[in-house]
Design a protein around this motif. Structure first.
Motif, PDB file in Angstrom:
ATOM      1  N   TYR A  47       0.820  -1.215   0.000  1.00  0.00           N
ATOM      2  CA  TYR A  47       0.000   0.000   0.000  1.00  0.00           C
ATOM      3  C   TYR A  47       0.856   1.269   0.000  1.00  0.00           C
ATOM      4  CZ  TYR A  47      -3.663  -3.311   1.139  1.00  0.00           C
ATOM      5  OH  TYR A  47      -4.539  -4.371   1.092  1.00  0.00           O
ATOM      6  N   ALA A  48       2.151   1.124  -0.177  1.00  0.00           N
ATOM      7  CA  ALA A  48       3.052   2.280  -0.199  1.00  0.00           C
ATOM      8  C   ALA A  48       2.829   3.104  -1.460  1.00  0.00           C
ATOM      9  CB  ALA A  48       4.504   1.805  -0.131  1.00  0.00           C
ATOM     10  N   PRO A  49       3.125   4.409  -1.398  1.00  0.00           N
ATOM     11  CA  PRO A  49       2.962   5.252  -2.591  1.00  0.00           C
ATOM     12  C   PRO A  49       3.804   4.723  -3.748  1.00  0.00           C
ATOM     13  CG  PRO A  49       3.322   6.584  -0.635  1.00  0.00           C
ATOM     14  CD  PRO A  49       3.594   5.167  -0.236  1.00  0.00           C
ATOM     15  N   ALA A  50       3.165   4.578  -4.884  1.00  0.00           N
ATOM     16  CA  ALA A  50       3.875   4.058  -6.055  1.00  0.00           C
ATOM     17  C   ALA A  50       3.599   4.870  -7.310  1.00  0.00           C
ATOM     18  CB  ALA A  50       3.482   2.593  -6.294  1.00  0.00           C
ATOM     19  N   ARG A  51       2.593   5.737  -7.272  1.00  0.00           N
ATOM     20  CA  ARG A  51       2.194   6.492  -8.466  1.00  0.00           C
ATOM     21  C   ARG A  51       2.665   7.931  -8.353  1.00  0.00           C
ATOM     22  NH1 ARG A  51      -2.980   7.670  -8.548  1.00  0.00           N
ATOM     23  NH2 ARG A  51      -3.083   7.551  -6.293  1.00  0.00           N
ATOM     24  N   PRO A  52       3.356   8.432  -9.361  1.00  0.00           N
ATOM     25  CA  PRO A  52       3.714   9.858  -9.363  1.00  0.00           C
ATOM     26  C   PRO A  52       2.445  10.708  -9.292  1.00  0.00           C
ATOM     27  CG  PRO A  52       4.909   8.673 -11.066  1.00  0.00           C
ATOM     28  CD  PRO A  52       3.867   7.726 -10.548  1.00  0.00           C
ATOM     29  N   GLY A  53       2.448  11.674  -8.391  1.00  0.00           N
ATOM     30  CA  GLY A  53       1.287  12.546  -8.264  1.00  0.00           C
ATOM     31  C   GLY A  53       0.177  11.998  -7.401  1.00  0.00           C
ATOM     32  N   GLY A  54       0.348  10.787  -6.868  1.00  0.00           N
ATOM     33  CA  GLY A  54      -0.682  10.243  -5.993  1.00  0.00           C
ATOM     34  C   GLY A  54      -0.689  10.939  -4.643  1.00  0.00           C
ATOM     35  N   VAL A  67       4.723   4.843   8.561  1.00  0.00           N
ATOM     36  CA  VAL A  67       4.607   4.335   7.199  1.00  0.00           C
ATOM     37  C   VAL A  67       3.873   5.359   6.331  1.00  0.00           C
ATOM     38  CG1 VAL A  67       4.656   1.895   7.815  1.00  0.00           C
ATOM     39  CG2 VAL A  67       2.467   3.096   7.725  1.00  0.00           C
ATOM     40  N   ALA A  68       4.246   5.390   5.056  1.00  0.00           N
ATOM     41  CA  ALA A  68       3.557   6.215   4.066  1.00  0.00           C
ATOM     42  C   ALA A  68       2.672   5.314   3.218  1.00  0.00           C
ATOM     43  CB  ALA A  68       4.565   6.951   3.186  1.00  0.00           C
ATOM     44  N   LEU A  69       1.477   5.807   2.902  1.00  0.00           N
ATOM     45  CA  LEU A  69       0.489   5.018   2.179  1.00  0.00           C
ATOM     46  C   LEU A  69      -0.048   5.796   0.990  1.00  0.00           C
ATOM     47  CD1 LEU A  69      -1.606   3.890   5.283  1.00  0.00           C
ATOM     48  CD2 LEU A  69       0.155   2.536   4.130  1.00  0.00           C
ATOM     49  N   ASP A  70      -0.483   5.058  -0.027  1.00  0.00           N
ATOM     50  CA  ASP A  70      -1.174   5.644  -1.164  1.00  0.00           C
ATOM     51  C   ASP A  70      -2.662   5.692  -0.817  1.00  0.00           C
ATOM     52  OD1 ASP A  70      -2.693   5.827  -3.630  1.00  0.00           O
ATOM     53  OD2 ASP A  70      -0.817   5.431  -4.690  1.00  0.00           O
ATOM     54  N   LEU A  73      -5.172   3.339  -2.577  1.00  0.00           N
ATOM     55  CA  LEU A  73      -5.048   1.903  -2.335  1.00  0.00           C
ATOM     56  C   LEU A  73      -5.718   1.464  -1.037  1.00  0.00           C
ATOM     57  CD1 LEU A  73      -1.351   1.252  -3.446  1.00  0.00           C
ATOM     58  CD2 LEU A  73      -3.453   0.935  -4.783  1.00  0.00           C
ATOM     59  N   ILE A  74      -5.805   2.370  -0.065  1.00  0.00           N
ATOM     60  CA  ILE A  74      -6.336   1.949   1.242  1.00  0.00           C
ATOM     61  C   ILE A  74      -7.827   2.227   1.402  1.00  0.00           C
ATOM     62  CG2 ILE A  74      -4.091   2.266   2.345  1.00  0.00           C
ATOM     63  CD1 ILE A  74      -5.370   4.755   3.739  1.00  0.00           C
ATOM     64  N   LEU A  75      -8.464   2.827   0.406  1.00  0.00           N
ATOM     65  CA  LEU A  75      -9.887   3.146   0.542  1.00  0.00           C
ATOM     66  C   LEU A  75     -10.738   1.916   0.853  1.00  0.00           C
ATOM     67  CD1 LEU A  75     -10.384   5.831  -2.257  1.00  0.00           C
ATOM     68  CD2 LEU A  75     -10.277   6.192   0.222  1.00  0.00           C
ATOM     69  N   PRO A  76     -10.537   0.769   0.180  1.00  0.00           N
ATOM     70  CA  PRO A  76     -11.347  -0.407   0.551  1.00  0.00           C
ATOM     71  C   PRO A  76     -11.130  -0.842   1.998  1.00  0.00           C
ATOM     72  CG  PRO A  76     -10.305  -0.730  -1.593  1.00  0.00           C
ATOM     73  CD  PRO A  76      -9.682   0.491  -0.988  1.00  0.00           C
ATOM     74  N   LEU A  77      -9.903  -0.681   2.507  1.00  0.00           N
ATOM     75  CA  LEU A  77      -9.616  -1.053   3.893  1.00  0.00           C
ATOM     76  C   LEU A  77     -10.301  -0.102   4.867  1.00  0.00           C
ATOM     77  CD1 LEU A  77      -5.796  -1.909   3.629  1.00  0.00           C
ATOM     78  CD2 LEU A  77      -7.785  -3.406   3.301  1.00  0.00           C
ATOM     79  N   LEU A  78     -10.366   1.169   4.523  1.00  0.00           N
ATOM     80  CA  LEU A  78     -11.067   2.129   5.380  1.00  0.00           C
ATOM     81  C   LEU A  78     -12.555   1.824   5.423  1.00  0.00           C
ATOM     82  CD1 LEU A  78      -9.347   5.515   4.459  1.00  0.00           C
ATOM     83  CD2 LEU A  78      -9.289   4.365   6.668  1.00  0.00           C
ATOM     84  N   ARG A  79     -13.129   1.490   4.273  1.00  0.00           N
ATOM     85  CA  ARG A  79     -14.555   1.173   4.244  1.00  0.00           C
ATOM     86  C   ARG A  79     -14.849  -0.074   5.065  1.00  0.00           C
ATOM     87  NH1 ARG A  79     -13.900   2.950  -1.643  1.00  0.00           N
ATOM     88  NH2 ARG A  79     -14.775   5.065  -1.622  1.00  0.00           N
ATOM     89  N   ALA A  80     -13.938  -1.044   5.024  1.00  0.00           N
ATOM     90  CA  ALA A  80     -14.111  -2.237   5.846  1.00  0.00           C
ATOM     91  C   ALA A  80     -14.023  -1.901   7.332  1.00  0.00           C
ATOM     92  CB  ALA A  80     -13.056  -3.281   5.479  1.00  0.00           C
ATOM     93  N   GLY A  81     -13.136  -0.973   7.688  1.00  0.00           N
ATOM     94  CA  GLY A  81     -13.026  -0.533   9.073  1.00  0.00           C
ATOM     95  C   GLY A  81     -14.294   0.144   9.556  1.00  0.00           C
ATOM     96  N   ILE A  82     -14.913   0.931   8.696  1.00  0.00           N
ATOM     97  CA  ILE A  82     -16.183   1.574   9.049  1.00  0.00           C
ATOM     98  C   ILE A  82     -17.244   0.520   9.328  1.00  0.00           C
ATOM     99  CG2 ILE A  82     -18.105   2.924   8.093  1.00  0.00           C
ATOM    100  CD1 ILE A  82     -16.019   4.704   6.744  1.00  0.00           C
ATOM    101  N   ARG A  83     -17.303  -0.501   8.496  1.00  0.00           N
ATOM    102  CA  ARG A  83     -18.298  -1.560   8.712  1.00  0.00           C
ATOM    103  C   ARG A  83     -18.064  -2.272  10.041  1.00  0.00           C
ATOM    104  NH1 ARG A  83     -17.378  -2.248   3.111  1.00  0.00           N
ATOM    105  NH2 ARG A  83     -15.971  -4.004   3.469  1.00  0.00           N
TER     106      ARG A  83
END
Length: 241
Positions: A47-54, A67-70, A73-83
């Motif tokens: 989930y580390a930043p991999a895209r220029p401009g991300g 840790v640095a994150l993109d 990439l983590i949006l599905p994990l955040l939605r799962a955390g909300i659930r």
């Protein structure tokens, strides 16, 4: 009353829970979840930043590692955390991150620090109507009156932070200082450097910054300093019922 605390890293966030709950007041039970809960460091590396401009986000793991994150990439994990938090019976959720996010599909109220900070700063940093102007419409006097410095965890975030605040009609300078790995000497040096920028207002633009760090900037710069974790706690108290 149960309030959910959702971090983009791993829960529990023992580094911020006490100051958040002190600001929220008595009667608030904090139930925490993290986007990266249960993941190994090897899995988290995906989930580390991999895209220029991300959009780069910075957070803390259970062992204190930064840790640095993109963001994308983590949006599905955040939605799962909300659930998970909603299934635990929370009446509302606070997002322990000041980054901007698309809709996160919540069924209970979700308190987002990015919006809370933006409306709060707009209310104290300019005259009526100025917030609707584009950056190139701000005259020198307006820009000076609203000279805000945003302190962010990583130099990789500086350009995006400026764009983020510009979207809210605010001219912001940025300075990088990790809330997780900086030493007291680095904090003191950063506060002196920000003072030389002659801010009128400082926002510590990450949930990881502490009251101790806020005091260092107040002492060096002698201007108001906005700390997201305590602002968020006070706002969360209004949602408790």
């Amino acid at each position: 009353m149960k309030i959910g605390g959702l971090t983009i890293g791993q829960a529990p966030r023992v580094d911020l829970a006490r100051e958040f709950q002190e600001a929220a007041g008595e009667g608030v039970e904090l139930i925490q979840a993290g986007a990266l809960d249960g993941l190994s460091k090897e899995a988290i590396a995906a989930y580390a930043p991999a895209r220029p401009g991300g959009v780069v986000l910075v957070t803390r793991l259970l062992d204190g590692t930064e840790v640095a994150l993109d963001e994308s990439l983590i949006l599905p994990l955040l939605r799962a955390g909300i659930r998970r938090l909603e299934e635990a019976g929370v009446s509302s959720i606070v997002l322990f991150c000041t980054g901007e996010f698309p809709p996160l599909e919540n069924s209970v109220p979700l308190l987002r620090p990015d919006r809370l900070l933006a409306h709060f700063l707009k209310s104290v940093a300019g005259e009526e109507g100025e917030s609707d102007k584009a950056d190139d419409q701000l005259d020198d006097v307006g820009a000076d009156r609203r000279r805000i410095v945003a302190v962010v965890p990583s130099a990789l975030q500086i350009d995006e932070i400026k764009r983020k605040w510009a979207r809210w009609g605010m001219v912001v300078e940025a300075f990088a200082l990790s809330p997780y790995t900086s030493s007291p000497a680095q904090l003191e040096s950063a506060a002196r450097a920000v003072a030389l920028m002659e801010p009128k207002l400082i926002v510590l633009d990450c949930i990881g910054y502490t009251r101790f760090m806020k005091r260092a900037f107040i002492d060096a710069c002698h201007v108001p300093v906005v700390l997201p974790r305590t602002l968020l706690g006070r706002a969360a108290a209004e949602l408790a019922h």
